[in-house]
Motif scaffolding. Sequence first.
Motif, PDB file in Angstrom:
ATOM      1  N   ALA A 171       0.822  -1.210   0.000  1.00 52.43           N
ATOM      2  CA  ALA A 171       0.000   0.000   0.000  1.00 52.43           C
ATOM      3  C   ALA A 171       0.856   1.260   0.000  1.00 52.43           C
ATOM      4  O   ALA A 171       1.980   1.286   0.510  1.00 52.43           O
ATOM      5  N   ARG A 172       0.309   2.301  -0.571  1.00 52.53           N
ATOM      6  CA  ARG A 172       1.006   3.595  -0.617  1.00 52.53           C
ATOM      7  C   ARG A 172      -0.012   4.722  -0.618  1.00 52.53           C
ATOM      8  O   ARG A 172      -1.177   4.547  -0.982  1.00 52.53           O
ATOM      9  N   ASP A 173       0.447   5.886  -0.200  1.00 50.41           N
ATOM     10  CA  ASP A 173      -0.393   7.080  -0.225  1.00 50.41           C
ATOM     11  C   ASP A 173      -0.452   7.638  -1.651  1.00 50.41           C
ATOM     12  O   ASP A 173       0.484   7.460  -2.447  1.00 50.41           O
ATOM     13  N   PHE A 174      -1.530   8.317  -1.948  1.00 46.93           N
ATOM     14  CA  PHE A 174      -1.637   8.946  -3.258  1.00 46.93           C
ATOM     15  C   PHE A 174      -0.819  10.230  -3.269  1.00 46.93           C
ATOM     16  O   PHE A 174      -0.937  11.074  -2.374  1.00 46.93           O
ATOM     17  N   ASP A 175       0.028  10.367  -4.293  1.00 50.00           N
ATOM     18  CA  ASP A 175       0.897  11.532  -4.434  1.00 50.00           C
ATOM     19  C   ASP A 175       0.270  12.491  -5.442  1.00 50.00           C
ATOM     20  O   ASP A 175       0.280  12.241  -6.652  1.00 50.00           O
ATOM     21  N   PHE A 176      -0.264  13.603  -4.957  1.00 50.49           N
ATOM     22  CA  PHE A 176      -0.955  14.552  -5.829  1.00 50.49           C
ATOM     23  C   PHE A 176      -0.007  15.373  -6.694  1.00 50.49           C
ATOM     24  O   PHE A 176      -0.454  16.140  -7.544  1.00 50.49           O
ATOM     25  N   SER A 177       1.289  15.211  -6.501  1.00 48.56           N
ATOM     26  CA  SER A 177       2.244  15.887  -7.385  1.00 48.56           C
ATOM     27  C   SER A 177       2.481  15.090  -8.663  1.00 48.56           C
ATOM     28  O   SER A 177       3.187  15.546  -9.565  1.00 48.56           O
ATOM     29  N   ARG A 178       1.877  13.904  -8.741  1.00 48.00           N
ATOM     30  CA  ARG A 178       2.041  13.041  -9.907  1.00 48.00           C
ATOM     31  C   ARG A 178       0.662  12.676 -10.446  1.00 48.00           C
ATOM     32  O   ARG A 178      -0.361  12.816  -9.773  1.00 48.00           O
ATOM     33  N   THR A 179       0.624  12.192 -11.694  1.00 43.84           N
ATOM     34  CA  THR A 179      -0.653  11.784 -12.284  1.00 43.84           C
ATOM     35  C   THR A 179      -1.143  10.504 -11.624  1.00 43.84           C
ATOM     36  O   THR A 179      -0.379   9.772 -10.976  1.00 43.84           O
TER      37      THR A 179
ATOM     38  N   PHE B 280      -2.071   7.749 -13.191  1.00 44.82           N
ATOM     39  CA  PHE B 280      -1.454   6.577 -13.815  1.00 44.82           C
ATOM     40  C   PHE B 280      -0.005   6.399 -13.375  1.00 44.82           C
ATOM     41  O   PHE B 280       0.494   5.276 -13.323  1.00 44.82           O
ATOM     42  N   GLU B 281       0.691   7.472 -13.045  1.00 43.64           N
ATOM     43  CA  GLU B 281       2.032   7.336 -12.472  1.00 43.64           C
ATOM     44  C   GLU B 281       1.956   6.709 -11.081  1.00 43.64           C
ATOM     45  O   GLU B 281       2.769   5.835 -10.734  1.00 43.64           O
ATOM     46  N   ASN B 282       0.997   7.148 -10.283  1.00 47.42           N
ATOM     47  CA  ASN B 282       0.791   6.540  -8.966  1.00 47.42           C
ATOM     48  C   ASN B 282       0.479   5.050  -9.100  1.00 47.42           C
ATOM     49  O   ASN B 282       1.066   4.207  -8.408  1.00 47.42           O
ATOM     50  N   PHE B 283      -0.456   4.728  -9.990  1.00 46.12           N
ATOM     51  CA  PHE B 283      -0.859   3.335 -10.151  1.00 46.12           C
ATOM     52  C   PHE B 283       0.282   2.483 -10.702  1.00 46.12           C
ATOM     53  O   PHE B 283       0.475   1.335 -10.282  1.00 46.12           O
ATOM     54  N   SER B 284       1.046   3.040 -11.636  1.00 44.25           N
ATOM     55  CA  SER B 284       2.143   2.293 -12.248  1.00 44.25           C
ATOM     56  C   SER B 284       3.163   1.836 -11.207  1.00 44.25           C
ATOM     57  O   SER B 284       3.664   0.706 -11.263  1.00 44.25           O
ATOM     58  N   GLU B 285       3.464   2.703 -10.250  1.00 44.05           N
ATOM     59  CA  GLU B 285       4.425   2.327  -9.208  1.00 44.05           C
ATOM     60  C   GLU B 285       3.909   1.162  -8.375  1.00 44.05           C
ATOM     61  O   GLU B 285       4.666   0.254  -8.019  1.00 44.05           O
ATOM     62  N   LEU B 286       2.625   1.195  -8.051  1.00 40.09           N
ATOM     63  CA  LEU B 286       2.034   0.073  -7.311  1.00 40.09           C
ATOM     64  C   LEU B 286       2.015  -1.180  -8.179  1.00 40.09           C
ATOM     65  O   LEU B 286       2.406  -2.270  -7.728  1.00 40.09           O
ATOM     66  N   PHE B 287       1.577  -1.037  -9.421  1.00 45.27           N
ATOM     67  CA  PHE B 287       1.436  -2.156 -10.356  1.00 45.27           C
ATOM     68  C   PHE B 287       2.758  -2.900 -10.534  1.00 45.27           C
ATOM     69  O   PHE B 287       2.773  -4.130 -10.655  1.00 45.27           O
ATOM     70  N   LYS B 288       3.858  -2.163 -10.534  1.00 44.68           N
ATOM     71  CA  LYS B 288       5.167  -2.771 -10.779  1.00 44.68           C
ATOM     72  C   LYS B 288       5.733  -3.516  -9.571  1.00 44.68           C
ATOM     73  O   LYS B 288       6.802  -4.139  -9.670  1.00 44.68           O
ATOM     74  N   THR B 289       5.053  -3.461  -8.446  1.00 49.58           N
ATOM     75  CA  THR B 289       5.563  -4.132  -7.242  1.00 49.58           C
ATOM     76  C   THR B 289       4.689  -5.287  -6.764  1.00 49.58           C
ATOM     77  O   THR B 289       5.194  -6.221  -6.146  1.00 49.58           O
ATOM     78  N   VAL B 290       3.396  -5.245  -7.051  1.00 50.55           N
ATOM     79  CA  VAL B 290       2.479  -6.257  -6.529  1.00 50.55           C
ATOM     80  C   VAL B 290       2.590  -7.549  -7.340  1.00 50.55           C
ATOM     81  O   VAL B 290       2.558  -7.515  -8.570  1.00 50.55           O
ATOM     82  N   PRO B 291       2.722  -8.714  -6.696  1.00 50.78           N
ATOM     83  CA  PRO B 291       2.809  -9.993  -7.417  1.00 50.78           C
ATOM     84  C   PRO B 291       1.576 -10.266  -8.269  1.00 50.78           C
ATOM     85  O   PRO B 291       0.459  -9.879  -7.920  1.00 50.78           O
ATOM     86  N   LYS B 292       1.802 -10.945  -9.390  1.00 55.20           N
ATOM     87  CA  LYS B 292       0.727 -11.317 -10.306  1.00 55.20           C
ATOM     88  C   LYS B 292       0.634 -12.839 -10.419  1.00 55.20           C
ATOM     89  O   LYS B 292       1.614 -13.553 -10.238  1.00 55.20           O
ATOM     90  N   MET B 293      -0.565 -13.316 -10.752  1.00 54.74           N
ATOM     91  CA  MET B 293      -0.772 -14.747 -10.997  1.00 54.74           C
ATOM     92  C   MET B 293      -0.020 -15.182 -12.246  1.00 54.74           C
ATOM     93  O   MET B 293       0.001 -14.471 -13.255  1.00 54.74           O
TER      94      MET B 293
END
Length: 575
Positions: free
Chosen positions: A100-108, A110-123
Motif C-alpha cells: 500500500a502507498r499514499d496517493f501523491d498529488f504531485s504526480r498523475t 497513472f504514475e501513482n498506479f504504475s508504481e504500485l502495479f510494478k511491485t504487486v505480485p501477479k498470478m
Amino acid sequence: MKQICRASGTEFEISEEDLAFYHKVSPKIGGKVYEIPPPTLCPDCRFRRRLCFRNEMNLFRRKCDLSGRDIITFYPETVPFPVLENSEWWSDHWDAKTFARDFDFSRTFFENFSELFKTVPKMALIQQGENENSAYLNGASYNKNCYLIFTSSRNEDCMYGKAVNFCKDSLDNCFVSGCELCYESINSENCYNCLYIQDTFNCSDSVFLKNCIGCRYCIGCVNLRNKEYHIFNTPCTKAEFEIALKELSSFSGVQKWQKLFQEKQLLSPRRFMEGISNENVIGNYIRHSQNVTDCFDCSNIRDCKFCTNIHFLSDSYDVDYFGIAETNDLLYECDGVGLGAHHLLFSKIIWGGSSDCMYCYECFKSQDCFGCSGLKSAQYCILNKQYTKEEYEALVPKIIEHMKQTPLNPPLSGGGKQSGEWGEFFPIELSPFAYNETVAQEYFPMSKEEVLAKGWKWRDEIVEMPKVSKVIPASRLPDSIDDIPDDILNWAIECEESGKPFKIQKAELEFYRKMRLPIPHFHPDVRHAHRMAKRNPRKLWERNCDKCGVPIQTTYAPERPEKVFCERCYQESVY
C-alpha cells in the motif's frame, strides 16, 4: 454528437443513448455523482487499448518468485513485478496490502498506479478453476489432459485451440463448443467426428462444411439442412462418400478438396450475420441476446454495446471476456471480468462478486476499491491502502478531480472539452506485454516500426531449435498418414510458411492416426492464424442484400465477392 478520435483522427458518433449510459454508470460517492465524460477514442481504438493488456497465447518458463519452483506463465521474465504460481498467489503467504502507498498529488494517477502495479505480485496464469495434467494453458479452467488451448474451459484431451469449451478429443479448433473428435473446426457446436467445418451445428461424420445443420456423411457442403450422404450439396451413394473420404488421409488429398470447397462456397449465399434467438442485434456471432450494438462472439447479453467474448451481461459498454453468471451488469471499459461483477469501471481481471471498483487490476471478491492491484476480499482501499468508508469517500473525489486536470497524450483534437485521465482505461504504455504478444496484434496488426514509433513495446521472437534427432522441411513429410513412422516424435518439422520448427506430440500423433489425418505442414501458431483469417473481421459495413436490396449491416465488406443475404432472404434460400 460527433467526436474526433484523438488517436486515429477518425470521426465517430456519440449518441444520446450513449451519453445516458455514461451517466448511468458514473459513480456516486458520498451522495454526489462524478460524471464519466464521453470517450475520446473511437470504439476500435478503445478495443485495441484493452487488447494490448491481453496476452493469451504466449507462454514462458520462469521461477515462481515466492517458492522458487519452475512455472509456466504468460508473463516474460522482463516484467518488473513478482510472478507467483497460482496456488501461491491465492495462499496466505503474502498480502497485497503490504504494498500500500499514499496517493501523491504531485504526480498523475497513472504514475501513482504504475508504481504500485510494478511491485504487486501477479498470478502466473489466468485461471479461476483447476486444471488436471494441463500445464500449458492460459485463461482456461476445469480442463483435463489438454495442451496449448487458451480461453477455454471444461475440455478433455484437446490440443491447440482458442475459445474451446465442453469439447473432447479434438485438435486445432477455435470458437467451438460441445464437440468431440473434431479437427480444424471454427465457430461450430455439438458436432462429432467432423473435419474442416465452419459455422456448423449438430453434424457428424462429415468433412468441409459451411453453415450446415443436422447433417451426416457429407463432404464439401454449404447451407445444407438435415441431409446425409451429400458431396458438394448433391446426393451421393455410401460408396462414393467412402471413396472421397479416403483421399483425405493424405496432405495432397486435403489440399485438393480444400481448393474445390473454397470455389464452391462462393456460389452459395452467406448470411449477413451469424446469430440465434436475437432481438434488435447488430454484430456477429450473437446468441440469445437483445438490444445489442457492435458486439461479437457474445451470448445472453442485453442492452450492451462494443462488447466481445462476453456471456450473461447487461447494461454495459466496452467489455471483453468473460461473464459466465447472470448478474454481470453496469460494466464499462473492462477486460476479463465476470462471475457476478457489478458496476466495474476501467478494470481488468476482476471476478467473484466484486462491485464498485475503479481502475483495479487482478482483484477478487472486493468492493469499493480505487486503483488497486492483487486484493482479495477487500473494501474501501485506494492504491491498496485501507481506509474507512468516510476516508474513502473523501479521498476518491479528490483523486477524480486531480485526474480531470491531467493532459491527455495525444490531446483531444477538434476543440473538444479536455477531461484528463478520468474516464480513460489504462494507457497502452502501462501494459506489461509487448504489442506483438497481445491479442491486439491479431485484430489490429502492426509492424515493429509502427509499434516502436508509438512508444509501445515490441518483442523480437527467439526461435529455438528443439533437441531432436532429425530436422525435416514440412514439404518432405510423407504424404499419407500411413507412411508416418513412430520416430516422427523425435523430429523437428520446419513450417512451410514461417520456417519455425515444431514437434508432434505423442497424443497428437495418435489422434491423426485414429482420425486418418495427414501430419500438418504448418506451425501451430500459423495454423491458428489461418483459422482466424477464415473468420470475418470485427467490423461492420453498410451494404445491401444481394437478393432483395434491403440495407444491412454486416461484417462482409461491400467489395467482397460473396453473395450476402439478409435474414429473410437467407432463410428462404436454405429452407
